[in-house]
Design an enzyme around this catalytic site. Structure first.
Site, PDB file in Angstrom:
ATOM      1  N   THR A 288       0.846  -1.193   0.000  1.00  0.00           N
ATOM      2  CA  THR A 288       0.000   0.000   0.000  1.00  0.00           C
ATOM      3  C   THR A 288       0.879   1.239   0.000  1.00  0.00           C
ATOM      4  O   THR A 288       1.957   1.244   0.592  1.00  0.00           O
ATOM      5  CB  THR A 288      -1.002  -0.011   1.185  1.00  0.00           C
TER       6      THR A 288
ATOM      7  N   HIS B 234      -6.089  -0.891   4.713  1.00  0.00           N
ATOM      8  CA  HIS B 234      -5.611   0.499   4.664  1.00  0.00           C
ATOM      9  C   HIS B 234      -6.743   1.387   5.195  1.00  0.00           C
ATOM     10  O   HIS B 234      -7.654   1.750   4.463  1.00  0.00           O
ATOM     11  CB  HIS B 234      -5.239   0.844   3.226  1.00  0.00           C
TER      12      HIS B 234
ATOM     13  N   CYS C  80      -3.582   7.780   7.503  1.00  0.00           N
ATOM     14  CA  CYS C  80      -4.154   6.428   7.439  1.00  0.00           C
ATOM     15  C   CYS C  80      -3.254   5.430   8.181  1.00  0.00           C
ATOM     16  O   CYS C  80      -2.062   5.657   8.312  1.00  0.00           O
ATOM     17  CB  CYS C  80      -4.285   5.964   5.992  1.00  0.00           C
TER      18      CYS C  80
END
Lengths: 292, 162
Positions: B23, B46, B29
């Site tokens: 990711t 995520h 995040c």
């Protein structure tokens, strides 16, 4: 690392792409709080290329219209002025927005994505933060705020580890200060030089110059500059920075003097930015194949 | 070698030893990483926001987006690979959750994300064995499924292991 003198910066600005006449007039017009959408329509009509681009966009698959829109009036009222401004800027100075920012270890296109996210976020900050300024002007200011990075990036090549070290060791307060120490100029001042050459309206030029230090903006423009300041931070928090400098800035907490924001509003803004970005990026890209 | 790329609000898993699960650019995040030694499966979510009550429709469409819906969704996904449905025996790692430098709590979304995730993991009796959370830089995560190795990167810094 070689520093840039003021004269050198002027040369860099001189060799940068300039705004087209219609883009320049569009920015002037839309910065005036008294304008209406018909003024935008009349302006776009004087530019055949821009008219064609707008019609192509509104009828592109991204908008999924059943009936073709053939009148420019309807196309502009459907798309809204912020999309017209995005297209007009992309047409004449898209090269700057698409530039690979080697000095920040960011790929080509990253600056445009960051700017678009900032624009959407700044507009949402105005709307959801209950501000009394034009949401579309905040969008335009968001698009333009980081344009100085395209000018100084080449001079910052291979400097990212050193810039980060300056911040980690507290020799620099943030990335802006690190840029200044490394090459004698930071990206806000470089962007401001370009804003002067482009003869941007004062509020847009100030949004570029003060987007990391909004308290320094003229009082009249401070709400707009704070909106862009938050928009920029929201874009970086969402994972769309421009490489090595991402999140390495200070947030000015005095935004609360102008913007009413709870954690829930902020979460809602972040959600909107994610969904609007996907829609806008796809639609603007679909007509931008001959950009440059 | 395959790559399982997860965007914001995505979750996924792989047990193919030649795969990487990846990711990009976690700002505020947080990436939840679950490694199951028994089935040699790697799962990741995520997560963008702490609480799905703000937008139930979004949570239904993208459960990985919120901490409270991401963990059940990821565990359910991993049962397809033979993993225990409540995560028994899994190794948990967390990273991301960066914060901008701010004296006002409103913008500490990274911190709120990390806290919400930890609370939910506790409810499952799970806790992270290693974490790299907070601070003020973005992180890209690459997990090699075969080696179970988690590598973090950030522009301008040498890569490091989690």
């Amino acid at each position: 690392m070689k520093t840039i003198s003021h004269d050198e910066l002027k040369e860099i600005v001189k060799s940068s792409p300039m705004l087209s006449a219609s883009a320049s007039r569009l920015l002037q017009l839309t910065s005036n709080p008294d304008h209406d959408l018909m003024d935008v329509v009349n302006l776009v009509k004087t530019d055949a290329k821009l008219t064609a681009r707008v019609l192509k966009l509104v009828n592109s698959a991204a908008f999924g219209l059943i009936n073709e829109i053939t009148s420019i009036d309807r196309a502009i009222s459907y798309l809204g002025e912020r999309i017209i401004v995005s297209i007009a800027l992309g047409d004449c100075v898209g090269k700057l927005f698409e530039k690979e920012l080697a000095g920040y270890e960011a790929a080509g296109g990253d600056l445009w994505k960051h700017d678009l996210r900032t624009a959407i976020a700044a507009r949402e900050v105005v709307v959801q933060g209950e501000m009394e300024i034009s949401p579309d002007l905040a969008f335009t200011a968001g698009l333009l705020h980081d344009i100085g990075k395209a000018l100084i990036s080449d001079y910052l090549k291979d400097s990212a580890p050193e810039a980060i070290e300056l911040i980690t060791s507290h020799d620099s307060a943030d990335y802006l200060d690190a840029e200044e120490k490394l090459i004698g100029f930071d990206h806000t001042r470089a962007g401001f030089e370009l804003a002067k050459a482009w003869q941007l309206p004062k509020e847009l030029a100030e949004a570029i110059l003060y987007h990391h230090t909004p308290a320094e903006a003229s009082e009249a423009f401070r709400p707009l500059v704070y909106a862009v300041h938050l928009g920029d931070n929201i874009a970086m928090m969402g994972g769309f920075g421009t490489g090595s400098d991402s999140m390495r800035y200070r947030l000015d907490s005095h935004y609360t003097d102008y913007i009413s924001l709870t954690p829930n509003t902020l979460a809602s803004i972040m959600l909107t930015v994610d969904s609007e970005f996907d829609k806008l990026e796809q639609s603007i890209a679909s007509t931008g194949e001959d950009k440059g | 070698m395959g790559q399982v790329i997860l965007g914001v609000g995505d979750y996924g898993a792989s047990n193919n030893p030649t795969d990487d699960v990846k990711t990009f650019a976690l700002g505020s995040c947080v990436s939840i990483i679950l490694l199951d030694p028994k089935t040699k499966t790697v799962g990741m979510a995520h997560v963008a926001l702490p609480d799905s009550s703000i937008n139930k429709a979004k949570a239904a469409e993208k459960p990985g987006y919120f901490a409270d819906t991401a963990i059940p969704a990821l565990l359910a996904e991993m049962t397809k690979y033979g993993c225990h449905k409540k995560g028994k025996g899994m190794v948990v790692k967390l990273c991301g959750g960066a914060n901008v430098m701010d004296t006002n709590d409103t913008f500490q979304i990274g911190k709120r994300n990390a806290l919400a995730i930890k609370k939910i993991l506790w409810a499952y009796g799970m806790g992270a064995v290693s974490e790299d959370l907070g601070k003020n830089f973005s992180r890209t995560v690459t997990i090699s499924v075969g080696a179970g190795q988690v590598t973090l990167s950030s522009p301008g810094r040498p890569n490091w292991q989690l």
